[in-house]
Each structure stands twice: as C-alpha cells, then as structure tokens.
Enzyme design. Structure first.
Site, PDB file in Angstrom:
ATOM      1  N   GLU A 276     -17.339  10.586   6.443  1.00  0.00           N
ATOM      2  CA  GLU A 276     -16.748   9.250   6.439  1.00  0.00           C
ATOM      3  C   GLU A 276     -15.892   9.116   7.691  1.00  0.00           C
ATOM      4  O   GLU A 276     -15.791  10.035   8.487  1.00  0.00           O
ATOM      5  CB  GLU A 276     -15.891   9.067   5.179  1.00  0.00           C
ATOM      6  CG  GLU A 276     -16.704   9.156   3.893  1.00  0.00           C
ATOM      7  CD  GLU A 276     -15.889   8.833   2.652  1.00  0.00           C
ATOM      8  OE1 GLU A 276     -14.754   9.314   2.544  1.00  0.00           O
ATOM      9  OE2 GLU A 276     -16.408   8.101   1.794  1.00  0.00           O
TER      10      GLU A 276
ATOM     11  N   CYS B 232      -7.372  16.586  -1.991  1.00  0.00           N
ATOM     12  CA  CYS B 232      -8.502  17.479  -1.702  1.00  0.00           C
ATOM     13  C   CYS B 232      -8.239  18.315  -0.460  1.00  0.00           C
ATOM     14  O   CYS B 232      -8.877  19.331  -0.248  1.00  0.00           O
ATOM     15  CB  CYS B 232      -9.776  16.662  -1.539  1.00  0.00           C
ATOM     16  SG  CYS B 232      -9.575  15.338  -0.340  1.00  0.00           S
TER      17      CYS B 232
ATOM     18  N   GLU C 122     -18.277  13.288  -0.810  1.00  0.00           N
ATOM     19  CA  GLU C 122     -17.029  13.969  -0.416  1.00  0.00           C
ATOM     20  C   GLU C 122     -16.538  14.714  -1.646  1.00  0.00           C
ATOM     21  O   GLU C 122     -16.107  14.086  -2.623  1.00  0.00           O
ATOM     22  CB  GLU C 122     -15.975  12.946   0.023  1.00  0.00           C
ATOM     23  CG  GLU C 122     -16.374  12.113   1.230  1.00  0.00           C
ATOM     24  CD  GLU C 122     -16.498  12.938   2.498  1.00  0.00           C
ATOM     25  OE1 GLU C 122     -15.936  14.035   2.571  1.00  0.00           O
ATOM     26  OE2 GLU C 122     -17.193  12.472   3.414  1.00  0.00           O
TER      27      GLU C 122
HETATM   28  P1  NDP Z   1     -14.878  13.481 -10.811  1.00  0.00           P
HETATM   29  O1  NDP Z   1     -16.048  14.060 -10.119  1.00  0.00           O
HETATM   30  O2  NDP Z   1     -14.646  13.847 -12.219  1.00  0.00           O
HETATM   31  O3  NDP Z   1     -14.922  11.897 -10.771  1.00  0.00           O
HETATM   32  C1  NDP Z   1     -14.997  11.144  -9.571  1.00  0.00           C
HETATM   33  C2  NDP Z   1     -15.528   9.761  -9.880  1.00  0.00           C
HETATM   34  O4  NDP Z   1     -16.870   9.883 -10.319  1.00  0.00           O
HETATM   35  C3  NDP Z   1     -14.773   9.066 -11.009  1.00  0.00           C
HETATM   36  O5  NDP Z   1     -14.725   7.681 -10.756  1.00  0.00           O
HETATM   37  C4  NDP Z   1     -15.653   9.376 -12.193  1.00  0.00           C
HETATM   38  O6  NDP Z   1     -15.457   8.470 -13.248  1.00  0.00           O
HETATM   39  C5  NDP Z   1     -17.024   9.235 -11.565  1.00  0.00           C
HETATM   40  N1  NDP Z   1     -18.113   9.872 -12.287  1.00  0.00           N
HETATM   41  C6  NDP Z   1     -18.081  10.908 -13.154  1.00  0.00           C
HETATM   42  N2  NDP Z   1     -19.325  11.170 -13.631  1.00  0.00           N
HETATM   43  C7  NDP Z   1     -20.169  10.291 -13.038  1.00  0.00           C
HETATM   44  C8  NDP Z   1     -21.577  10.048 -13.119  1.00  0.00           C
HETATM   45  N3  NDP Z   1     -22.378  10.754 -13.913  1.00  0.00           N
HETATM   46  N4  NDP Z   1     -22.104   9.064 -12.367  1.00  0.00           N
HETATM   47  C9  NDP Z   1     -21.324   8.326 -11.554  1.00  0.00           C
HETATM   48  N5  NDP Z   1     -19.985   8.486 -11.461  1.00  0.00           N
HETATM   49  C10 NDP Z   1     -19.409   9.464 -12.180  1.00  0.00           C
HETATM   50  O7  NDP Z   1     -13.636  13.855  -9.900  1.00  0.00           O
HETATM   51  P2  NDP Z   1     -12.095  13.614 -10.206  1.00  0.00           P
HETATM   52  O8  NDP Z   1     -11.869  12.162 -10.448  1.00  0.00           O
HETATM   53  O9  NDP Z   1     -11.647  14.605 -11.212  1.00  0.00           O
HETATM   54  O10 NDP Z   1     -11.437  13.925  -8.795  1.00  0.00           O
HETATM   55  C11 NDP Z   1     -11.031  15.173  -8.389  1.00  0.00           C
HETATM   56  C12 NDP Z   1     -12.045  15.810  -7.471  1.00  0.00           C
HETATM   57  O11 NDP Z   1     -12.262  14.971  -6.343  1.00  0.00           O
HETATM   58  C13 NDP Z   1     -11.586  17.130  -6.916  1.00  0.00           C
HETATM   59  O12 NDP Z   1     -12.649  18.052  -6.990  1.00  0.00           O
HETATM   60  C14 NDP Z   1     -11.252  16.827  -5.476  1.00  0.00           C
HETATM   61  O13 NDP Z   1     -11.367  17.919  -4.609  1.00  0.00           O
HETATM   62  C15 NDP Z   1     -12.260  15.774  -5.166  1.00  0.00           C
HETATM   63  N6  NDP Z   1     -11.831  14.990  -4.014  1.00  0.00           N
HETATM   64  C16 NDP Z   1     -12.508  15.126  -2.825  1.00  0.00           C
HETATM   65  C17 NDP Z   1     -12.094  14.450  -1.698  1.00  0.00           C
HETATM   66  C18 NDP Z   1     -12.837  14.558  -0.412  1.00  0.00           C
HETATM   67  O14 NDP Z   1     -12.614  13.731   0.463  1.00  0.00           O
HETATM   68  N7  NDP Z   1     -13.710  15.531  -0.222  1.00  0.00           N
HETATM   69  C19 NDP Z   1     -10.919  13.573  -1.724  1.00  0.00           C
HETATM   70  C20 NDP Z   1     -10.291  13.493  -3.025  1.00  0.00           C
HETATM   71  C21 NDP Z   1     -10.743  14.181  -4.121  1.00  0.00           C
HETATM   72  P3  NDP Z   1     -14.309   8.686 -14.382  1.00  0.00           P
HETATM   73  O15 NDP Z   1     -13.240   9.538 -13.830  1.00  0.00           O
HETATM   74  O16 NDP Z   1     -13.858   7.307 -14.612  1.00  0.00           O
HETATM   75  O17 NDP Z   1     -14.997   9.293 -15.536  1.00  0.00           O
END
Ligand code: NDP
Length: 482
Positions: free
Chosen positions: A461, A282, A248
C-alpha cells in the site's frame, strides 16, 4: 442505546435482517451501542449501489474527485475531537493518542490521495520513428476494503482514499469490534455530498458480512488488512476468482539494538515501539535484541522507563496505556504470558491484568510486560501476541542478531539502532521485512511502499503502489510513419 447504521447508496439504513451485535467499551467492559449484524442481503444492496455509481464516479474529472476527498478530510479535521473521543471509547486507546495519531493520519490519508491523483501520470514509451506506446490506468469497478480494529479509521481511510481517488467505488467493512468512527465517516460523506453509492459501509461480522464481500461477483478487488489466518482464507476465496488482492497481515517485528546507538533516543523510542496503542500496532517491535555488552544496562533502564508509563482511564490526559480491545483479546494476551512462563521466561515487569477503580473497574487492562530468558525459537518469540508484551534477548554478533530476527514466519517491519551507517545498511539489506527503520520508528511518509514479506502479506500500500493496485494498466500501441 445508540444504533449504528449501515451506509448504503448514500443513506444510513438499518440491517435488512433487523439483527444487531453488542458493541463494548473496552475501558469499562460495558455495552454502549449496537452494530448492524449485516448479512449477504445488505452486502448485495451495497454492491449494487457501488456498481450503479461506478460509471458516474469514474467519469468525473480528477479535480472533481480531488475536491470530494479534500472536503471529507476537512470535515474530519473540523471534528477531530469528536472522532478522537469516539475512537478512544470504541478501541480503548488513550484519547490523547487518538487525537495525536489516529485522526490526523486519517485526515492526511484523504488529503494525500486527493493530491496524489492530481500528480499521477502513466507511462509512455517511444520506439524511434516507428511507434508510441502509452499506458492507460483505468479503475477496476466496485472494490472491497476490509480493515481491522487496532487503528480503525486510520487503516480504513488508508484503503478507501486511494480506491476512490482512482475512480473506483467501494464497499467497505470496518472491524465489528471498532465500528464507530466508520459510522461517523458515513455521516461526513453525506455532509460532503459524496454521490450515493460511491462509498458504502457495511457493518457486521467478518465471517458473515466480510465473507459476503469477498465472495461477491460484483466486487473486482479486495484490499484487506488483518490477521494472517484470515488473510490466507481470503486468498483461498479470492485467488480462484482472479480478483486483484492486497493483503496486509500480521507481524512479529524485531528491534535490533547495537551498543553504539544513540542510547537516549533508542530507549525513548523503544518504549514507544513496544507499547504504543497497548502494543496493538502491526508495526510494534515485540522482539528486542540487544548487543550483550549493553544488555544489563538496557534491561535496567528499559524496565524503569516502562514502569513509569501511566496505565489508566483512556479519557485521562496523562494515560499512556489504555485498555486492550476486547475481553477475548485480553484473554489471548494473558494466555501468552502464561505460555512464556511455561517456556522458562522471567517476567521483569507487568505480567497480568490490572484492576482500576471507578468506571474502569471492569475494563480490559494489562500492565506493560517485559520478559527475558526465552529461546528465540520458542512459541512466545515466534507467534504474534499483538498486545503489551515484549521479550528481550542478548546477542553477540551481527550474524546472530540477523538469524534471530529472520527466524519467524513473519516479515513486516524491523528497527535497527546503531550509529554505524555501514552496518545499518548492510543489516537492512539482509533483514527479511518490508519495512526497515534505522534509528527511528513509525516515521511516516505516505509516498513510501508499505507492506510485508513472508506471512506478513502480499502487495504494497502507500504512495503510487496503492494507485497502481486500484487501477488496471492497459497498453495502447500506435504505429506511425508506415
Ligand atoms: P482479523 O483478521 O480477525 O480481522 C480483520 C478484518 O477482517 C475484520 O474486519 C474482520 O471482521 C474481517 N474478517 C474476518 N473474517 C473474514 C472473512 N472470512 N471474510 C472477510 N472478512 C473477514 O484481524 P484483527 O481485526 O484481529 O486485526 C489484528 C490483526 O491485523 C493482527 O494480526 C495485525 O498484525 C494485523 N494488522 C496488520 C497490519 C498491516 O499493515 N500489515 C496493520 C494492522 C493490523 P470482524 O472483526 O468484524 O469479524
């Protein structure tokens, strides 16, 4: 200073390496707790625990799994104020919003999947006088759930609940930016008597703890919500290992407003769909397309309504706009506002950081920003900003609105405002998005498929989609009457 702990094999434990990361309160800009900086070793322990717990958990009756999930939902509900305060402090969102939306929705996620599993049946097919096929729906094993910071507990539980309901065990990682309600959830699971290892929560950086989860051989599927760039990386790691994945990802959602809409309802909802949670949902509509005949009226009324939104300390009950989640994220949003100016945009309201007096003096506040005068193909209108920034653009025909709406690489959600239901359904068919709201926004029904097309994700989902994702179908064919 409080030290958040991992939840592994039923216990709260410190990270094996002994390292922690600062956790900031966005409204004050101050560090208020420490997050485990977990590494591969912590993830190995969590995956081991999840795999050991798997046989026992999947062999429980669905009534028993239902009871555990209901107990968890009740315990969160009983402490909803504590959860809402924690979510607000960790994320910067107004306390009232967390109390009204985030926490009740997390409660309903557990409740919904506790009940859904009791009412779910698999398919059977009959070939007359010859054979019966029936499909077993079996859990996958230990699965990984990784979630973002914008709706922390809400999105975390949206994955964990269906994974557990279907008989999987889970290794989950919340965003390191907003870990606190996941920590509270660990305590609730202990209190609910959830068997050790069924749910494991590992805190830490995505590139370290998250990476160890997606790479791990003992993890059978990854359910991920986050940015498109991270999603692409996860797909590149997970696909060659043939793990199931659900992604997502980001959005740049269009909100299309026709002159014949219910104007008052549209205006009120559009203010919400633009700036709820500081625009960090999002599903927020960040590109607003307005039929030219009402464009000037809309512009005036919208800007007036936006200027009435009270920006303030998230603890204040009348604050409608809180802090954005972190300093780097604030800087990213501000850089997009600068870009919009360079691209010829006119800032109608907002446009910068706001300094508040008192305890929030160092907080990350940005005033809700409305921009006009930009080409629909410019970067401001194509890239995800994920903050309190929207653009408004007039259109003359339905085709023009569709061309602009569909012009981005994203396809998550969209809204259409018109009283002409024929036009609305025609538009709904042609919009490239996984979700279309007609005359509403964020109206939730947990039974519906949730997810995006194009670069907004892969898979769905919600409802039975999540139950199907977290299970593997196995067909059994019985011939009879030889
Ligand atoms: P990120 O992609 O930066 O992070 C999401 C999660 O992935 C965090 O827990 C992060 O850890 C983890 N992560 C980062 N790198 C890795 C890796 N290499 N392997 C595994 N896990 C990893 O997103 P954001 O947290 O900045 O969230 C914002 C984004 O989420 C926006 O683009 C938004 O549009 C999207 N979003 C989409 C939704 C949907 O339903 N489509 C709903 C809500 C948000 P950590 O942050 O701890 O480094």
């Amino acid at each position: 200073m409080e030290f958040i702990q991992n939840y592994i094999n039923g216990e709260l434990v410190p990270p094996t390496g002994g390292c922690y990361i600062d956790n900031y309160e966005p409204a004050t800009g101050k560090v208020y707790s420490q997050i485990p900086d977990s590494d591969e070793e912590d993830v190995n322990q969590a995956v081991d625990a999840a795999n050991k717990a798997y046989e026992g958990w999947k062999n429980l009756t669905i009534e028993q799994r239902h009871d555990y999930l209901i107990r968890i939902s009740e315990l969160i509900s009983q402490r909803s104020d504590e959860f809402a305060l924690a979510e607000s402090k960790d994320n910067g969102k107004p306390y009232k919003l967390a109390q009204r939306v985030d926490i009740p929705r997390a409660v309903s996620n557990f409740k919904f999947y506790a009940t859904a599993i009791m009412n779910w049946s698999s398919e059977a097919n009959h070939i007359a006088e010859k054979a019966i096929n029936y499909t077993l729906r079996q859990p996958l094993g230990a699965v990984g759930c990784i979630s973002p910071w914008n709706l922390p507990l809400y999105l975390f539980s949206w994955k964990i609940a269906p994974a557990l309901a279907t008989g999987n065990t889970v290794v989950a990682k919340p965003s390191e930016i907003t870990p606190y309600t996941a920590f509270l959830l660990s305590k609730i699971c202990i209190e609910a008597g959830l068997p050790p290892g069924v749910l494991n929560i590992v805190h830490g950086l995505g590139t370290k703890a998250g990476e160890a989860i997606i790479q791990h051989k003992g993890i059978k599927a990854i359910s991920f919500t986050g940015g498109t760039k991270t999603g692409a990386h996860i797909a590149s790691v997970v696909a060659p290992k043939f793990k199931k994945m659900s992604l997502e990802l980001g959005g740049k959602n269009p909100n299309i407003i026709f002159a014949d809409c219910n104007y008052e309802l549209m205006l009120k909802t559009t203010v919400n769909s633009s700036f709820s949670n500081q625009g960090q949902i999002c599903l927020c509509g960040s590109r607003i397309f307005v039929e030219a005949s009402i464009y000037q009226k809309f512009k005036k009324d919208f800007v007036e309504a936006v200027e009435k939104l009270k920006l303030g300390d998230p603890n204040d009950s009348d604050s409608k706009i809180g802090a954005v989640v972190s300093k780097p994220h604030m800087e990213k949003i501000l850089s997009y506002i600068e870009l919009a100016k360079q691209e010829g945009g006119v800032i109608l309201t907002g446009g910068g950081q706001v300094s508040l007096p008192g305890r929030c003096a160092e907080g990350y506040f940005i005033s809700p920003t409305v921009i006009e005068g930009l080409d629909y193909q410019c970067r401001t209108n194509q890239e995800e900003i994920f903050g309190p920034v929207v653009t408004i653009t007039p259109f003359y025909t339905e085709e023009e609105a569709l061309t602009m709406a569909n012009s981005t690489e994203y396809g998550l959600a969209s809204s259409i405002w018109t009283e002409n239901i024929t036009r609305a359904t025609r538009m709904a068919e042609k919009i490239e998005a996984g979700i279309v709201w007609i005359n509403c926004w964020l109206l939730r029904d947990l039974r519906t498929p949730f997810g995006g097309v194009k670069n907004s994700g892969l898979g769905r989902e919600g409802g039975t989609e999540a139950l199907e994702f977290f299970t593997e179908p196995k067909n059994v064919c019985i011939q009879y009457g030889h």
